[in-house]
Scaffold this active site. Structure first.
Site, short mmCIF file in Angstrom:
data_model
loop_
_atom_site.label_atom_id
_atom_site.label_comp_id
_atom_site.label_asym_id
_atom_site.label_seq_id
_atom_site.Cartn_x
_atom_site.Cartn_y
_atom_site.Cartn_z
N ASN A 1 84.74 83.85 100.71
CA ASN A 1 83.36 83.82 100.83
C ASN A 1 83.34 82.49 100.63
O ASN A 1 84.00 81.85 100.07
CB ASN A 1 82.55 83.76 99.35
CG ASN A 1 81.29 83.11 98.85
OD1 ASN A 1 81.06 82.83 100.17
ND2 ASN A 1 80.62 83.17 97.44
N LYS B 1 82.12 79.64 100.61
CA LYS B 1 81.00 78.72 99.35
C LYS B 1 80.55 77.54 100.65
O LYS B 1 80.74 78.04 101.60
CB LYS B 1 81.54 78.11 98.10
CG LYS B 1 81.79 80.13 97.55
CD LYS B 1 82.46 79.30 96.05
CE LYS B 1 83.33 80.60 95.59
NZ LYS B 1 83.08 81.28 94.50
N HIS C 1 74.49 86.07 95.03
CA HIS C 1 76.09 85.41 94.34
C HIS C 1 75.39 84.71 92.96
O HIS C 1 73.69 84.62 92.46
CB HIS C 1 76.37 84.93 95.49
CG HIS C 1 78.13 84.30 95.08
ND1 HIS C 1 78.13 82.80 94.14
CD2 HIS C 1 78.77 84.81 95.35
CE1 HIS C 1 79.19 83.10 93.60
NE2 HIS C 1 80.19 83.69 94.72
N GLU D 1 75.99 82.44 92.21
CA GLU D 1 75.88 80.50 91.71
C GLU D 1 74.67 81.20 92.63
O GLU D 1 73.80 79.82 92.33
CB GLU D 1 76.86 80.17 92.82
CG GLU D 1 78.69 79.87 92.54
CD GLU D 1 79.37 80.37 93.17
OE1 GLU D 1 79.52 79.65 94.65
OE2 GLU D 1 80.51 80.12 92.14
N GLU E 1 80.47 91.05 91.02
CA GLU E 1 81.31 89.61 90.44
C GLU E 1 81.27 89.46 88.46
O GLU E 1 80.13 88.93 88.59
CB GLU E 1 81.34 88.97 90.81
CG GLU E 1 81.58 89.68 92.94
CD GLU E 1 81.72 87.65 93.91
OE1 GLU E 1 83.18 87.47 93.77
OE2 GLU E 1 80.48 87.03 93.64
N GLY F 1 85.80 81.78 90.06
CA GLY F 1 86.44 80.38 89.91
C GLY F 1 87.04 80.02 88.47
O GLY F 1 87.13 78.92 88.67
N SER G 1 88.62 85.97 90.79
CA SER G 1 89.73 85.26 90.86
C SER G 1 90.64 85.90 91.80
O SER G 1 91.63 86.25 90.96
CB SER G 1 89.85 84.78 89.51
OG SER G 1 89.23 83.81 88.96
#
Ligand code: PEP
Length: 250
Positions: A11, A13, A95, A97, A167, A173, A213
Protein backbone atom coordinates in the site's frame (compact mmCIF):
# COMPACT_ATOMS: atom_id res chain seq x y z
CA UNK A 1 0.73 -25.43 4.96
CA UNK A 2 -2.64 -24.20 3.68
CA UNK A 3 -3.75 -24.44 0.05
CA UNK A 4 -4.45 -20.71 0.01
CA UNK A 5 -2.00 -18.83 -2.22
CA UNK A 6 0.20 -16.46 -0.21
CA UNK A 7 -0.84 -12.87 -0.93
CA UNK A 8 1.11 -9.65 -0.39
CA UNK A 9 -0.26 -6.17 -0.96
CA UNK A 10 1.94 -3.09 -1.05
CA UNK A 11 0.00 0.00 0.00
CA UNK A 12 1.91 3.02 -1.28
CA UNK A 13 -0.63 5.38 0.34
CA UNK A 14 -0.16 9.04 -0.77
CA UNK A 15 3.54 8.59 -1.52
CA UNK A 16 5.73 8.69 -4.59
CA UNK A 17 6.24 10.59 -7.80
CA UNK A 18 7.11 9.20 -11.21
CA UNK A 19 10.80 8.99 -10.36
CA UNK A 20 10.18 7.20 -7.07
CA UNK A 21 7.59 4.93 -8.66
CA UNK A 22 10.13 4.02 -11.36
CA UNK A 23 12.52 2.97 -8.59
CA UNK A 24 9.86 0.74 -6.96
CA UNK A 25 8.96 -0.78 -10.33
CA UNK A 26 12.66 -1.46 -10.94
CA UNK A 27 13.19 -3.42 -7.72
CA UNK A 28 9.94 -5.36 -8.22
CA UNK A 29 10.89 -6.18 -11.81
CA UNK A 30 14.36 -7.36 -10.81
CA UNK A 31 12.84 -9.28 -7.89
CA UNK A 32 12.94 -12.15 -8.22
CA UNK A 33 9.35 -12.49 -6.98
CA UNK A 34 8.32 -15.94 -5.75
CA UNK A 35 5.74 -17.25 -8.23
CA UNK A 36 3.92 -18.84 -5.27
CA UNK A 37 3.05 -15.36 -4.00
CA UNK A 38 0.29 -13.20 -5.48
CA UNK A 39 1.53 -9.60 -5.38
CA UNK A 40 -0.63 -6.49 -5.74
CA UNK A 41 0.49 -2.86 -5.39
CA UNK A 42 -1.92 -0.18 -4.10
CA UNK A 43 -1.11 2.93 -6.10
CA UNK A 44 -2.29 6.57 -5.78
CA UNK A 45 -5.11 7.08 -8.28
CA UNK A 46 -3.25 9.54 -10.54
CA UNK A 47 -0.46 7.00 -11.06
CA UNK A 48 -2.59 3.87 -11.50
CA UNK A 49 -2.33 3.76 -15.28
CA UNK A 50 1.38 4.65 -15.22
CA UNK A 51 2.13 1.85 -12.76
CA UNK A 52 -0.08 -0.62 -14.63
CA UNK A 53 1.76 0.06 -17.90
CA UNK A 54 5.21 -0.30 -16.34
CA UNK A 55 4.80 -3.15 -13.84
CA UNK A 56 5.13 -6.76 -15.00
CA UNK A 57 1.71 -8.21 -15.86
CA UNK A 58 2.12 -10.79 -13.09
CA UNK A 59 1.90 -8.01 -10.47
CA UNK A 60 -1.60 -6.70 -9.81
CA UNK A 61 -2.40 -3.01 -9.42
CA UNK A 62 -4.97 -1.78 -6.89
CA UNK A 63 -6.65 1.55 -6.37
CA UNK A 64 -6.64 2.60 -2.71
CA UNK A 65 -10.30 3.61 -2.71
CA UNK A 66 -13.29 4.01 -5.04
CA UNK A 67 -16.88 5.16 -4.83
CA UNK A 68 -20.04 3.07 -4.62
CA UNK A 69 -21.62 3.95 -7.98
CA UNK A 70 -20.42 3.86 -11.60
CA UNK A 71 -20.51 7.57 -12.48
CA UNK A 72 -22.13 10.88 -11.74
CA UNK A 73 -21.84 14.07 -9.75
CA UNK A 74 -19.32 12.90 -7.13
CA UNK A 75 -16.46 15.37 -7.41
CA UNK A 76 -13.11 13.92 -6.47
CA UNK A 77 -14.19 10.29 -6.57
CA UNK A 78 -13.26 7.47 -8.95
CA UNK A 79 -15.39 4.45 -9.85
CA UNK A 80 -14.60 0.74 -10.25
CA UNK A 81 -15.52 1.11 -13.94
CA UNK A 82 -12.75 3.72 -14.32
CA UNK A 83 -10.23 1.55 -12.48
CA UNK A 84 -11.02 -1.36 -14.80
CA UNK A 85 -10.97 0.90 -17.87
CA UNK A 86 -7.28 1.69 -17.28
CA UNK A 87 -6.41 -1.97 -16.88
CA UNK A 88 -6.35 -2.35 -13.09
CA UNK A 89 -8.26 -5.12 -11.37
CA UNK A 90 -8.01 -4.50 -7.62
CA UNK A 91 -9.16 -2.00 -5.01
CA UNK A 92 -8.36 -1.61 -1.31
CA UNK A 93 -11.48 -0.55 0.62
CA UNK A 94 -12.11 0.47 4.21
CA UNK A 95 -8.45 1.05 5.10
CA UNK A 96 -8.20 2.44 8.63
CA UNK A 97 -7.10 5.80 7.22
CA UNK A 98 -10.31 5.93 5.16
CA UNK A 99 -12.30 5.03 8.26
CA UNK A 100 -10.53 7.26 10.76
CA UNK A 101 -9.21 10.23 8.75
CA UNK A 102 -12.07 10.47 6.25
CA UNK A 103 -14.88 9.19 8.46
CA UNK A 104 -16.02 6.29 6.29
CA UNK A 105 -18.69 4.19 7.98
CA UNK A 106 -19.12 0.41 8.00
CA UNK A 107 -22.21 0.91 5.83
CA UNK A 108 -20.42 2.99 3.18
CA UNK A 109 -17.52 0.52 3.07
CA UNK A 110 -19.97 -2.36 2.62
CA UNK A 111 -21.70 -0.52 -0.22
CA UNK A 112 -18.36 0.18 -1.91
CA UNK A 113 -17.35 -3.47 -1.57
CA UNK A 114 -20.63 -4.59 -3.14
CA UNK A 115 -20.38 -2.21 -6.08
CA UNK A 116 -16.70 -2.93 -6.76
CA UNK A 117 -17.33 -6.70 -6.75
CA UNK A 118 -20.39 -6.36 -8.97
CA UNK A 119 -18.30 -4.33 -11.42
CA UNK A 120 -15.74 -7.16 -11.57
CA UNK A 121 -12.93 -5.78 -9.42
CA UNK A 122 -11.09 -7.83 -6.81
CA UNK A 123 -11.39 -6.26 -3.39
CA UNK A 124 -9.17 -6.05 -0.30
CA UNK A 125 -11.54 -4.92 2.47
CA UNK A 126 -9.72 -3.86 5.65
CA UNK A 127 -10.80 -4.24 9.25
CA UNK A 128 -9.08 -3.71 12.58
CA UNK A 129 -9.48 -2.46 16.12
CA UNK A 130 -8.03 0.69 17.71
CA UNK A 131 -5.69 0.50 20.71
CA UNK A 132 -8.37 1.62 23.18
CA UNK A 133 -10.74 -1.03 21.82
CA UNK A 134 -8.09 -3.75 22.25
CA UNK A 135 -7.28 -2.55 25.76
CA UNK A 136 -10.99 -2.60 26.63
CA UNK A 137 -11.17 -6.24 25.50
CA UNK A 138 -13.33 -5.34 22.51
CA UNK A 139 -11.16 -6.59 19.66
CA UNK A 140 -13.49 -9.41 18.64
CA UNK A 141 -16.63 -7.31 18.97
CA UNK A 142 -15.14 -4.57 16.76
CA UNK A 143 -13.65 -6.75 14.03
CA UNK A 144 -16.70 -9.03 13.84
CA UNK A 145 -18.99 -5.97 13.44
CA UNK A 146 -16.75 -4.54 10.70
CA UNK A 147 -16.56 -7.92 8.97
CA UNK A 148 -20.34 -8.44 9.20
CA UNK A 149 -21.01 -5.08 7.50
CA UNK A 150 -18.77 -6.17 4.61
CA UNK A 151 -19.89 -9.80 4.39
CA UNK A 152 -23.56 -8.84 4.23
CA UNK A 153 -22.83 -6.96 1.00
CA UNK A 154 -20.69 -9.55 -0.77
CA UNK A 155 -22.71 -10.77 -3.74
CA UNK A 156 -23.30 -14.49 -4.30
CA UNK A 157 -20.39 -16.13 -6.10
CA UNK A 158 -17.91 -13.30 -5.48
CA UNK A 159 -15.88 -14.70 -2.61
CA UNK A 160 -13.00 -15.69 -4.89
CA UNK A 161 -12.48 -11.95 -5.53
CA UNK A 162 -12.08 -11.07 -1.86
CA UNK A 163 -8.91 -10.94 0.26
CA UNK A 164 -9.61 -9.75 3.82
CA UNK A 165 -6.97 -7.58 5.50
CA UNK A 166 -6.85 -7.59 9.30
CA UNK A 167 -4.96 -4.46 10.30
CA UNK A 168 -4.99 -3.47 13.97
CA UNK A 169 -5.00 0.33 13.87
CA UNK A 170 -2.43 0.55 16.68
CA UNK A 171 0.06 -1.32 14.50
CA UNK A 172 -0.31 0.69 11.29
CA UNK A 173 2.64 2.98 10.62
CA UNK A 174 3.65 2.86 14.29
CA UNK A 175 6.46 0.32 14.22
CA UNK A 176 4.42 -1.78 16.72
CA UNK A 177 3.69 -5.06 14.98
CA UNK A 178 1.20 -7.47 16.48
CA UNK A 179 3.14 -10.54 17.59
CA UNK A 180 2.58 -13.57 15.36
CA UNK A 181 0.52 -15.08 18.22
CA UNK A 182 -1.63 -11.93 18.63
CA UNK A 183 -2.26 -11.76 14.89
CA UNK A 184 -2.95 -15.51 14.59
CA UNK A 185 -5.45 -15.34 17.44
CA UNK A 186 -7.56 -12.76 15.58
CA UNK A 187 -7.09 -14.42 12.17
CA UNK A 188 -8.24 -17.75 13.61
CA UNK A 189 -11.33 -16.13 15.11
CA UNK A 190 -12.14 -14.32 11.85
CA UNK A 191 -11.91 -17.62 9.97
CA UNK A 192 -14.13 -19.30 12.53
CA UNK A 193 -16.62 -16.42 12.21
CA UNK A 194 -16.67 -16.93 8.42
CA UNK A 195 -17.26 -20.67 8.89
CA UNK A 196 -20.18 -20.05 11.22
CA UNK A 197 -21.73 -17.06 9.45
CA UNK A 198 -20.97 -17.66 5.76
CA UNK A 199 -19.84 -21.23 5.11
CA UNK A 200 -17.00 -23.64 5.97
CA UNK A 201 -15.96 -23.53 2.30
CA UNK A 202 -15.62 -19.72 2.25
CA UNK A 203 -13.74 -19.85 5.57
CA UNK A 204 -11.34 -22.45 4.20
CA UNK A 205 -10.59 -20.74 0.88
CA UNK A 206 -10.64 -17.01 1.72
CA UNK A 207 -7.27 -15.40 2.31
CA UNK A 208 -6.93 -13.30 5.47
CA UNK A 209 -3.79 -11.16 5.42
CA UNK A 210 -2.18 -9.19 8.25
CA UNK A 211 -1.19 -5.52 8.09
CA UNK A 212 0.59 -3.32 10.60
CA UNK A 213 4.31 -2.51 10.56
CA UNK A 214 5.26 -5.65 8.63
CA UNK A 215 8.97 -5.59 7.81
CA UNK A 216 11.60 -7.81 6.21
CA UNK A 217 12.56 -8.78 9.79
CA UNK A 218 9.16 -9.90 11.10
CA UNK A 219 7.42 -11.15 7.93
CA UNK A 220 8.66 -14.75 8.11
CA UNK A 221 7.40 -15.42 11.63
CA UNK A 222 3.99 -13.95 10.76
CA UNK A 223 3.82 -16.04 7.58
CA UNK A 224 4.33 -19.27 9.56
CA UNK A 225 1.00 -18.89 11.36
CA UNK A 226 -1.77 -21.18 10.17
CA UNK A 227 -4.38 -18.52 9.44
CA UNK A 228 -2.11 -15.71 8.20
CA UNK A 229 -2.16 -15.88 4.40
CA UNK A 230 0.09 -12.92 3.66
CA UNK A 231 0.45 -9.25 4.47
CA UNK A 232 -0.66 -5.75 3.58
CA UNK A 233 2.39 -3.53 3.79
CA UNK A 234 2.55 0.26 3.92
CA UNK A 235 5.90 1.95 4.61
CA UNK A 236 8.06 -1.09 3.87
CA UNK A 237 6.47 -1.56 0.42
CA UNK A 238 8.29 1.55 -0.85
CA UNK A 239 11.76 0.09 -0.26
CA UNK A 240 13.74 -2.70 -1.98
CA UNK A 241 13.46 -4.84 1.19
CA UNK A 242 9.82 -5.33 0.21
CA UNK A 243 10.97 -8.17 -2.04
CA UNK A 244 11.91 -10.13 1.12
CA UNK A 245 8.39 -9.61 2.49
CA UNK A 246 6.87 -10.79 -0.80
CA UNK A 247 9.08 -13.89 -0.60
CA UNK A 248 8.42 -14.51 3.11
CA UNK A 249 7.45 -18.14 2.61
CA UNK A 250 10.58 -19.12 0.68
C1 PEP B 1 -1.04 -0.11 5.70
O1 PEP B 1 -0.94 0.98 5.18
O2 PEP B 1 -2.00 -0.84 5.42
C2 PEP B 1 -0.03 -0.52 6.67
C3 PEP B 1 -0.15 -1.68 7.25
O3 PEP B 1 1.02 0.35 6.89
P1 PEP B 1 2.42 0.03 7.62
O4 PEP B 1 2.92 -1.26 7.01
O5 PEP B 1 3.30 1.18 7.31
O6 PEP B 1 2.13 -0.14 9.06
Amino acid sequence: MSSRKFFVGGNWKMNGNKKEIDAIIDFLTVGPIDSNTELVCGVPSCYLEYARQKLPASIGVAAQNCYKVAKGAFTGEISPAMIKDIGCSWVILGHSERRNVFGESDLLIGEKVAHALNEGLNVIPCIGEKLEEREAGKTEEVVFAQLKAIVEKIPEGKWDSVVIAYEPVWAIGTGKTASPQQAQEVHGKLRQWLAENVSPDVAQKTRIIYGGSVTAENCRELAKEADIDGSLVGGASLKPDFVHIVNATQ
